[in-house]
Design a protein around this motif. Sequence first.
Motif, PDB file in Angstrom:
ATOM      1  N   UNK A 190       0.835  -1.206   0.000  1.00 36.49           N
ATOM      2  CA  UNK A 190       0.000   0.000   0.000  1.00 36.49           C
ATOM      3  C   UNK A 190       0.870   1.257   0.000  1.00 36.49           C
ATOM      4  N   UNK A 191       1.965   1.205   0.711  1.00 38.33           N
ATOM      5  CA  UNK A 191       2.873   2.354   0.782  1.00 38.33           C
ATOM      6  C   UNK A 191       3.570   2.587  -0.561  1.00 38.33           C
ATOM      7  N   UNK A 192       3.869   1.508  -1.263  1.00 38.21           N
ATOM      8  CA  UNK A 192       4.653   1.613  -2.499  1.00 38.21           C
ATOM      9  C   UNK A 192       3.820   1.908  -3.743  1.00 38.21           C
ATOM     10  N   UNK A 193       2.527   1.729  -3.687  1.00 39.24           N
ATOM     11  CA  UNK A 193       1.712   1.908  -4.891  1.00 39.24           C
ATOM     12  C   UNK A 193       1.253   3.349  -5.105  1.00 39.24           C
ATOM     13  N   UNK A 194       1.882   4.277  -4.430  1.00 41.34           N
ATOM     14  CA  UNK A 194       1.623   5.688  -4.689  1.00 41.34           C
ATOM     15  C   UNK A 194       2.457   6.106  -5.901  1.00 41.34           C
ATOM     16  N   UNK A 253       2.695   9.135  -7.138  1.00 40.72           N
ATOM     17  CA  UNK A 253       3.148  10.530  -7.023  1.00 40.72           C
ATOM     18  C   UNK A 253       3.611  10.753  -5.587  1.00 40.72           C
ATOM     19  N   UNK A 254       4.808  10.313  -5.298  1.00 37.26           N
ATOM     20  CA  UNK A 254       5.312  10.375  -3.924  1.00 37.26           C
ATOM     21  C   UNK A 254       5.513  11.822  -3.491  1.00 37.26           C
ATOM     22  N   UNK A 255       4.840  12.182  -2.406  1.00 39.53           N
ATOM     23  CA  UNK A 255       5.049  13.495  -1.796  1.00 39.53           C
ATOM     24  C   UNK A 255       4.971  13.332  -0.281  1.00 39.53           C
ATOM     25  N   UNK A 256       4.967  14.431   0.436  1.00 37.66           N
ATOM     26  CA  UNK A 256       5.068  14.343   1.898  1.00 37.66           C
ATOM     27  C   UNK A 256       3.913  13.573   2.529  1.00 37.66           C
ATOM     28  N   UNK A 257       2.739  13.553   1.867  1.00 36.82           N
ATOM     29  CA  UNK A 257       1.605  12.813   2.422  1.00 36.82           C
ATOM     30  C   UNK A 257       1.779  11.303   2.274  1.00 36.82           C
ATOM     31  N   UNK A 258       2.693  10.883   1.402  1.00 35.13           N
ATOM     32  CA  UNK A 258       2.941   9.451   1.203  1.00 35.13           C
ATOM     33  C   UNK A 258       3.595   8.828   2.432  1.00 35.13           C
ATOM     34  N   UNK A 259       4.278   9.636   3.216  1.00 32.27           N
ATOM     35  CA  UNK A 259       5.068   9.126   4.330  1.00 32.27           C
ATOM     36  C   UNK A 259       4.318   8.214   5.272  1.00 32.27           C
TER      37      UNK A 259
END
Length: 279
Positions: free
Chosen positions: A126-130, A132-138
């Motif tokens: 779930x963490x890796x399927x973003x 558009x990685x940005x600060x909310x992805x953390x």
Amino acid sequence: MESIIAYFETIPSSHRSLILVGGLTFFWLLEGGIPLFKFKYKKWRHALPNLFFTLTTIIINFALAFLLLWMSDWVTANNFGIINWLPQMPLWLYALLGVVLLDFFGAYLAHYVEHRIKPLWMVHLVHHTDHSVDTTTGNRHHPIESVIRFSFTLLGIFIVGTPIALVMIYQALSLIFTQLTHANIKMPKGLDKALSYVIVSPDMHKIHHHYRLPYTDSNFGNIFSIWDRMLGTYMYMDREKLIYGVDVFPDEVKNGNIKELLKQPFQNYEKSTLSADEN
């Protein structure tokens, strides 16, 4: 140092919330000024599932917080753990060693294991399927992963012997670094590279979010980069070549849907065995 320790022994929940909200706000604004990538997305829409999982992480950590307090009180009362068995040292060194070791168990080891054991990888996915990685992805972690990460932190407190003040310092630093390293910010390459010899820099961590192996299975650290460098899991690639996501789970629409993300750990598919150079 004594005043810092005393503050974190009884840090109010409101102050911890301020670190979370203040950090997100700061890096959110910074992304607008010096973006690494100019994503073609509606930022608030992209943030919604990530903020949902941030909320579930907060709820789970809050519900289980009594275990952290109980474990830290126990190791302190029984003088148990690595840092309590070492010869007496200055307080600053005791605190630094405690945070560095807790970073290994609570972050690096947990992260490494999640990538090596398939059921845990499916949860961590779930963490890796973003895309558009940005600060909310953390803090985009499935609720099951929040429990897994919490368990490793608890194990770390037991083995390292960290009192509650050091646990709180570690968690505050961990939160700040999580927001920093995922933030879509363009730091000068020379500065980023220099920082990566000691701490996890933004570029260093984003390599971990590249969509293909072997980069996905590298750079597991959160605060300190020494664990990746010492244990052979450090990798480098030009940030211009980064592509976010997971190659075997490319549906960007589903990967931005909360309902689909909650079901994602239970999907049946294999982690790609192709490297980034095989296409």
